[in-house]
Design a protein around this motif. Structure first.
Motif, PDB file in Angstrom:
ATOM      1  N   GLY A   1      39.223  43.207  36.889  1.00 41.99           N
ATOM      2  CA  GLY A   1      40.306  44.196  37.034  1.00 41.99           C
ATOM      3  C   GLY A   1      41.248  44.210  35.842  1.00 41.99           C
ATOM      4  N   ILE A   2      40.711  43.906  34.665  1.00 50.04           N
ATOM      5  CA  ILE A   2      41.561  43.811  33.462  1.00 50.04           C
ATOM      6  C   ILE A   2      42.125  45.170  33.047  1.00 50.04           C
ATOM      7  CG2 ILE A   2      39.678  44.101  31.757  1.00 50.04           C
ATOM      8  CD1 ILE A   2      41.115  41.815  30.143  1.00 50.04           C
ATOM      9  N   THR A   3      41.481  46.245  33.491  1.00 48.95           N
ATOM     10  CA  THR A   3      41.974  47.577  33.097  1.00 48.95           C
ATOM     11  C   THR A   3      43.096  48.067  34.008  1.00 48.95           C
ATOM     12  OG1 THR A   3      40.255  48.637  34.422  1.00 48.95           O
ATOM     13  CG2 THR A   3      39.758  48.283  32.074  1.00 48.95           C
ATOM     14  N   GLY A   4      43.428  47.310  35.050  1.00 49.41           N
ATOM     15  CA  GLY A   4      44.478  47.718  35.979  1.00 49.41           C
ATOM     16  C   GLY A   4      45.863  47.297  35.496  1.00 49.41           C
ATOM     17  N   GLN A   5      46.868  47.624  36.300  1.00 47.26           N
ATOM     18  CA  GLN A   5      48.254  47.271  35.931  1.00 47.26           C
ATOM     19  C   GLN A   5      48.406  45.775  35.647  1.00 47.26           C
ATOM     20  OE1 GLN A   5      52.404  48.131  38.033  1.00 47.26           O
ATOM     21  NE2 GLN A   5      51.383  46.444  39.087  1.00 47.26           N
TER      22      GLN A   5
ATOM     23  N   ASP B   1      30.879  44.965  37.911  1.00 46.37           N
ATOM     24  CA  ASP B   1      31.390  45.579  39.137  1.00 46.37           C
ATOM     25  C   ASP B   1      31.430  44.518  40.230  1.00 46.37           C
ATOM     26  OD1 ASP B   1      31.516  48.803  40.098  1.00 46.37           O
ATOM     27  OD2 ASP B   1      31.464  47.269  41.677  1.00 46.37           O
TER      28      ASP B   1
ATOM     29  N   MET C   1      39.631  47.874  44.999  1.00 51.37           N
ATOM     30  CA  MET C   1      40.041  49.224  45.353  1.00 51.37           C
ATOM     31  C   MET C   1      41.402  49.000  46.007  1.00 51.37           C
ATOM     32  SD  MET C   1      40.711  52.032  46.677  1.00 51.37           S
ATOM     33  CE  MET C   1      40.976  51.631  48.367  1.00 51.37           C
TER      34      MET C   1
ATOM     35  N   TYR D   1      33.218  50.720  51.282  1.00 51.27           N
ATOM     36  CA  TYR D   1      33.279  50.338  49.867  1.00 51.27           C
ATOM     37  C   TYR D   1      34.410  49.331  49.634  1.00 51.27           C
ATOM     38  CZ  TYR D   1      34.327  50.343  44.975  1.00 51.27           C
ATOM     39  OH  TYR D   1      34.618  49.917  43.712  1.00 51.27           O
TER      40      TYR D   1
ATOM     41  N   ALA E   1      43.835  37.537  44.194  1.00 51.11           N
ATOM     42  CA  ALA E   1      44.942  38.497  44.326  1.00 51.11           C
ATOM     43  C   ALA E   1      45.111  38.899  45.788  1.00 51.11           C
ATOM     44  CB  ALA E   1      44.682  39.726  43.459  1.00 51.11           C
ATOM     45  N   SER E   2      45.789  38.053  46.544  1.00 54.53           N
ATOM     46  CA  SER E   2      46.098  38.404  47.938  1.00 54.53           C
ATOM     47  C   SER E   2      47.389  39.212  47.989  1.00 54.53           C
ATOM     48  CB  SER E   2      46.170  37.146  48.788  1.00 54.53           C
ATOM     49  OG  SER E   2      44.862  36.650  48.983  1.00 54.53           O
ATOM     50  N   THR E   3      47.727  39.678  49.172  1.00 57.94           N
ATOM     51  CA  THR E   3      48.727  40.746  49.249  1.00 57.94           C
ATOM     52  C   THR E   3      49.620  40.645  50.483  1.00 57.94           C
ATOM     53  OG1 THR E   3      48.929  43.116  49.734  1.00 57.94           O
ATOM     54  CG2 THR E   3      46.793  42.127  50.193  1.00 57.94           C
TER      55      THR E   3
ATOM     56  N   TYR F   1      41.892  48.260  53.757  1.00 53.67           N
ATOM     57  CA  TYR F   1      42.226  47.465  52.560  1.00 53.67           C
ATOM     58  C   TYR F   1      42.722  46.076  52.968  1.00 53.67           C
ATOM     59  CZ  TYR F   1      45.189  45.760  48.710  1.00 53.67           C
ATOM     60  OH  TYR F   1      45.794  44.990  47.752  1.00 53.67           O
TER      61      TYR F   1
ATOM     62  N   LYS G   1      41.103  42.371  52.391  1.00 51.59           N
ATOM     63  CA  LYS G   1      41.849  41.331  51.675  1.00 51.59           C
ATOM     64  C   LYS G   1      42.051  40.086  52.554  1.00 51.59           C
ATOM     65  CE  LYS G   1      43.002  42.916  47.491  1.00 51.59           C
ATOM     66  NZ  LYS G   1      42.890  42.175  46.220  1.00 51.59           N
TER      67      LYS G   1
ATOM     68  N   GLU H   1      55.551  46.635  40.527  1.00 52.32           N
ATOM     69  CA  GLU H   1      55.463  47.943  39.886  1.00 52.32           C
ATOM     70  C   GLU H   1      55.800  47.786  38.412  1.00 52.32           C
ATOM     71  OE1 GLU H   1      54.897  50.282  42.555  1.00 52.32           O
ATOM     72  OE2 GLU H   1      54.872  48.419  43.699  1.00 52.32           O
TER      73      GLU H   1
HETATM   74  P1  NDP Z   1      45.056  48.447  39.985  1.00 43.38           P
HETATM   75  O1  NDP Z   1      44.552  49.411  40.978  1.00 43.38           O
HETATM   76  O2  NDP Z   1      46.010  48.896  38.926  1.00 43.38           O
HETATM   77  O3  NDP Z   1      43.812  47.768  39.223  1.00 43.38           O
HETATM   78  C1  NDP Z   1      42.647  47.440  39.919  1.00 43.38           C
HETATM   79  C2  NDP Z   1      41.590  47.007  38.908  1.00 43.38           C
HETATM   80  O4  NDP Z   1      40.388  46.724  39.610  1.00 43.38           O
HETATM   81  C3  NDP Z   1      41.249  48.067  37.881  1.00 43.38           C
HETATM   82  O5  NDP Z   1      40.942  47.426  36.660  1.00 43.38           O
HETATM   83  C4  NDP Z   1      39.987  48.693  38.459  1.00 43.38           C
HETATM   84  O6  NDP Z   1      39.149  49.302  37.522  1.00 43.38           O
HETATM   85  C5  NDP Z   1      39.326  47.439  39.010  1.00 43.38           C
HETATM   86  N1  NDP Z   1      38.291  47.721  40.001  1.00 43.38           N
HETATM   87  C6  NDP Z   1      38.380  48.478  41.112  1.00 43.38           C
HETATM   88  N2  NDP Z   1      37.222  48.466  41.789  1.00 43.38           N
HETATM   89  C7  NDP Z   1      36.383  47.680  41.078  1.00 43.38           C
HETATM   90  C8  NDP Z   1      35.038  47.279  41.236  1.00 43.38           C
HETATM   91  N3  NDP Z   1      34.304  47.692  42.282  1.00 43.38           N
HETATM   92  N4  NDP Z   1      34.483  46.470  40.312  1.00 43.38           N
HETATM   93  C9  NDP Z   1      35.209  46.062  39.237  1.00 43.38           C
HETATM   94  N5  NDP Z   1      36.468  46.407  39.018  1.00 43.38           N
HETATM   95  C10 NDP Z   1      37.056  47.202  39.929  1.00 43.38           C
HETATM   96  O7  NDP Z   1      45.694  47.225  40.795  1.00 43.38           O
HETATM   97  P2  NDP Z   1      46.897  46.241  40.398  1.00 43.38           P
HETATM   98  O8  NDP Z   1      46.743  45.828  39.001  1.00 43.38           O
HETATM   99  O9  NDP Z   1      48.171  46.821  40.883  1.00 43.38           O
HETATM  100  O10 NDP Z   1      46.593  45.016  41.364  1.00 43.38           O
HETATM  101  C11 NDP Z   1      45.731  43.946  40.962  1.00 43.38           C
HETATM  102  C12 NDP Z   1      45.202  43.235  42.187  1.00 43.38           C
HETATM  103  O11 NDP Z   1      46.281  42.723  42.963  1.00 43.38           O
HETATM  104  C13 NDP Z   1      44.401  44.116  43.151  1.00 43.38           C
HETATM  105  O12 NDP Z   1      43.407  43.294  43.720  1.00 43.38           O
HETATM  106  C14 NDP Z   1      45.422  44.510  44.217  1.00 43.38           C
HETATM  107  O13 NDP Z   1      44.757  44.789  45.421  1.00 43.38           O
HETATM  108  C15 NDP Z   1      46.247  43.248  44.284  1.00 43.38           C
HETATM  109  N6  NDP Z   1      47.620  43.405  44.671  1.00 43.38           N
HETATM  110  C16 NDP Z   1      48.426  44.311  44.020  1.00 43.38           C
HETATM  111  C17 NDP Z   1      49.766  44.401  44.333  1.00 43.38           C
HETATM  112  C18 NDP Z   1      50.660  45.370  43.655  1.00 43.38           C
HETATM  113  O14 NDP Z   1      51.746  45.635  44.193  1.00 43.38           O
HETATM  114  N7  NDP Z   1      50.316  45.894  42.492  1.00 43.38           N
HETATM  115  C19 NDP Z   1      50.360  43.512  45.369  1.00 43.38           C
HETATM  116  C20 NDP Z   1      49.427  42.581  45.946  1.00 43.38           C
HETATM  117  C21 NDP Z   1      48.115  42.531  45.606  1.00 43.38           C
HETATM  118  P3  NDP Z   1      39.414  50.845  37.036  1.00 43.38           P
HETATM  119  O15 NDP Z   1      40.517  50.763  36.025  1.00 43.38           O
HETATM  120  O16 NDP Z   1      38.098  51.203  36.464  1.00 43.38           O
HETATM  121  O17 NDP Z   1      39.787  51.611  38.266  1.00 43.38           O
END
Ligand code: NDP
Ligand code: GDR
Length: 383
Positions: A9-13, A64, A89, A101, A131-133, A157, A161, A188
Motif C-alpha cells: 500500500g505504498i501508493t496510498g496516503q 496484489d 480496500m 473482494y 494496519a488495524s482500525t 470492511y 479488518k 487525514e
Molecule cells: P489508502 O486507501 O490511501 O491506501 C491504500 C493502499 O492500498 C493504496 O496503495 C492501494 O493501492 C493499496 N491497495 C488497495 N487494494 C490493494 C490490493 N488488492 N493489493 C495491493 N494493494 C492494494 O489508505 P490509507 O493510506 O489511508 O490507509 C492505510 C491502511 O491503514 C489501510 O489498510 C487502511 O485500511 C488502514 N487504516 C487507515 C486509516 C485512516 O484513517 N487513513 C485508519 C485506520 C486504518 P492503489 O493506490 O493502487 O489504490
C-alpha cells in the motif's frame, strides 16, 4: 547495513508518508504497487529513483494482496527487516458494494503476508505491522475506546479488518512472531483520498470559495470522528516496530468532532461563517456571513466580490445516497498506552490539520480551475 522495509500500500496516503519517513531514517524501502492502466504513484513520485541507478533507497514491485504467490516471491526476494502491511480496500462505504473482494484483500491478504513470512523461515527476522482500525469498535461498547474495548464491527470492511487483527495476534502467539496491530483512528492529510469525508470537505470548500462549485452533497453530518494527522500516525507505526516486544496500540487524539463541525471549521478558516438549518435529509448549510479581511487574506481579494453575492445561499446539502447501511456514530480513542509505552507524541491537532488541508486544497484548486465539473464528478460516485 541499512535496514530494509517492505510497505504494502505504498501508493496510498500512509504508505507515501511512511516511505519518506523511513528513507530519511536511512532505510532501503521496498513497496508493492498494483498494476493500473493509469499512473498510480502520484503520492510517491517525489521519492522515485530511476531503476538504472545503483544503491537505490526506493524499489517498487508489482503485486496484489489477493495473490499469495506474488506476495511470497516478493517477501522472499526482499527479506525485509520490517513489513508495514498497509494495503487495503480502505473505503468503508465501498466495502458494502464489494464485500467479497474487501474480505479477500483486507482479511485474507493479511494472512498471506503472515504465512509467507512463516513459510520463508523469516519468523525471527521480520517484524510485521498490521494496519488495524478504529472501525473495529463500530457500535461502540465503551467511550473512549482503548485496547481492551470489545469490538463490534459495522461494515464488510471492519469485519475483514477484524479477521486481520486476530490473525496477527494469533501468529504472534502461535509462532512467536514480532507482529503488532496499530489500532489507528481516522487520520487525514493533504494526501488523503478525495472521497474520504475531510478531504471531500476541504476540496469542496476550496472550490466553493473560488467560485468553481456551488454546493456539496454530503451523507451523515452527525457522526463523530477522532481525526489526527497522517504524518503523526506513521511515526507511531514505526515506533510500534521498534519495541522489543510486539503488542497492540490505540493511536488517536482523544478529541472527537462531528462532520457538521468540521465543515463549519473549514469554512471558518477562510473567513466564512456557515450555519445549518433543517433536519435529517432536509438539513442544509448556508453562508451566514463573510469576514472580508480574513477572506481576502486567505483566499484572495480577487475572489471576494464574486463570493459576497453568495451570502444566504446554500452550500451544503444532504444526499441519502451517501448514508451507510450501518453507521459508526461515535469514535474517540484513549491513546494513553501509546503515549506512555511508545513515547508517541503527536504534533498536530484538528485545527492545524484542517489548516494544512484547506491551504493545500486552495493552492491545488487555483491551479486546476479548468476542472470545472470536478467536484460533481466525485459526488456522482456516492462514496
Ligand atoms: P489508502 O486507501 O490511501 O491506501 C491504500 C493502499 O492500498 C493504496 O496503495 C492501494 O493501492 C493499496 N491497495 C488497495 N487494494 C490493494 C490490493 N488488492 N493489493 C495491493 N494493494 C492494494 O489508505 P490509507 O493510506 O489511508 O490507509 C492505510 C491502511 O491503514 C489501510 O489498510 C487502511 O485500511 C488502514 N487504516 C487507515 C486509516 C485512516 O484513517 N487513513 C485508519 C485506520 C486504518 P492503489 O493506490 O493502487 O489504490
Ligand atoms: P471512515 O471515513 O468511514 O471513518 O473510514 P470517511 O471519511 O469515509 O467517513 C467518516 C464519516 O463521515 C461520514 N460522512 C461521509 N463520508 C464520506 N466518505 N463521504 C461523505 O459524503 C460523507 N458524509 C458524511 C461517514 O458516514 C462517516 O461516518 C476511514 C477509512 O480511512 C478507513 O480505512 C479507516 O479504517 C477508518 O477511517 C478509521
Amino acid at each position: 547495513m541499512a535496514k530494509i522495509a517492505l510497505i504494502t500500500g505504498i501508493t496510498g496516503q500512509d504508505g507515501a508518508y511512511l516511505a519518506e519517513f523511513l528513507i530519511k531514517k536511512g532505510y532501503v524501502v521496498h513497496g508493492i504497487k498494483r498494476r493500473s492502466s493509469l499512473f498510480n504513484t502520484e503520492r510517491i513520485d517525489h521519492l522515485y529513483q530511476d531503476p538504472h541507478l545503483e544503491n537505490r533507497n526506493l524499489i517498487l514491485h508489482y503485486g496484489d494482496m489477493t495473490d499469495s504467490m506474488n506476495l511470497t516471491r516478493i517477501i522472499g526476494d526482499v527479506k525485509p527487516d520490517e513489513i508495514y502491511n498497509l494495503a487495503a480496500m480502505s473505503h468503508v462505504k465501498v466495502s458494502f458494494d464489494t464485500p467479497e473482494y474487501t474480505a479477500n484483500a483486507d482479511g485474507i491478504g493479511t494472512l498471506r503476508v503472515l504465512e509467507a513470512v512463516r513459510l520463508l523461515g523469516l519468523t525471527d527476522k521480520t517484524r510485521i505491522y498490521q494496519a488495524s482500525t478504529s472501525e473495529l469498535y463500530g457500535l461502540v461498547q465503551e467511550v473512549p475506546q482503548k485496547e481492551t474495548t470489545p469490538f463490534y464491527p459495522r461494515s464488510p470492511y471492519a469485519v475483514a479488518k477484524m479477521y486481520a487483527y486476530w490473525i496477527t495476534v494469533n501468529y504472534r502467539e502461535a509462532y512467536g512472531m514480532h507482529a503488532s496491530n496499530g489500532i489507528l483512528f481516522n487520520h487525514e492529510s493533504p494526501l488523503r483520498g478525495e472521497t474520504f469525508v475531510t478531504r471531500k470537505v476541504t476540496r469542496a470548500v476550496a472550490r466553493i470559495v473560488l467560485g468553481l462549485q456551488k454546493e456539496v452533497f454530503m451523507g451523515n453530518l452527525s457522526s463523530k470522528r477522532d481525526w489526527g494527522h497522517a504524518k503523526d500516525y506513521i511515526k507511531a507505526m514505526y515506533l510500534i516496530l521498534q519495541q522489543d516486544t510486539p503488542d497492540d496500540y490505540v493511536i488517536s487524539t482523544g478529541v472527537t468532532t462531528s462532520i457538521r463541525d468540521f465543515i463549519k471549521m473549514t469554512f471558518a478558516k477562510l473567513g466564512v461563517t456557515v450555519e445549518f438549518r433543517g433536519e435529517d435529509e432536509s438539513e442544509e448549510g448556508f453562508i451566514a456571513s463573510v469576514d472580508e479581511t480574513l477572506f481576502a487574506q486567505k483566499v484572495g481579494l480577487e475572489y471576494l466580490a464574486g463570493f459576497k453575492d453568495r451570502v444566504g445561499m446554500t452550500v451544503v446539502k444532504v444526499d441519502p445516497a451517501y448514508f451507510r447501511p450501518t453507521e459508526v456514530d461515535l469514535l474517540i480513542g484513549d491513546n494513553t498506552k501509546a503515549r506512555t509505552k511508545l513515547g508517541w507524541n503527536p504534533e498536530y491537532d484538528l485545527d492545524s490539520l484542517c489548516v494544512d488541508m484547506i491551504t493545500s486544497d486552495l493552492t491545488l484548486m487555483k491551479k486546476e480551475t479548468f476542472l470545472r465539473d470536478g467536484g460533481y464528478r466525485i459526488n456522482n460516485y456516492f462514496e
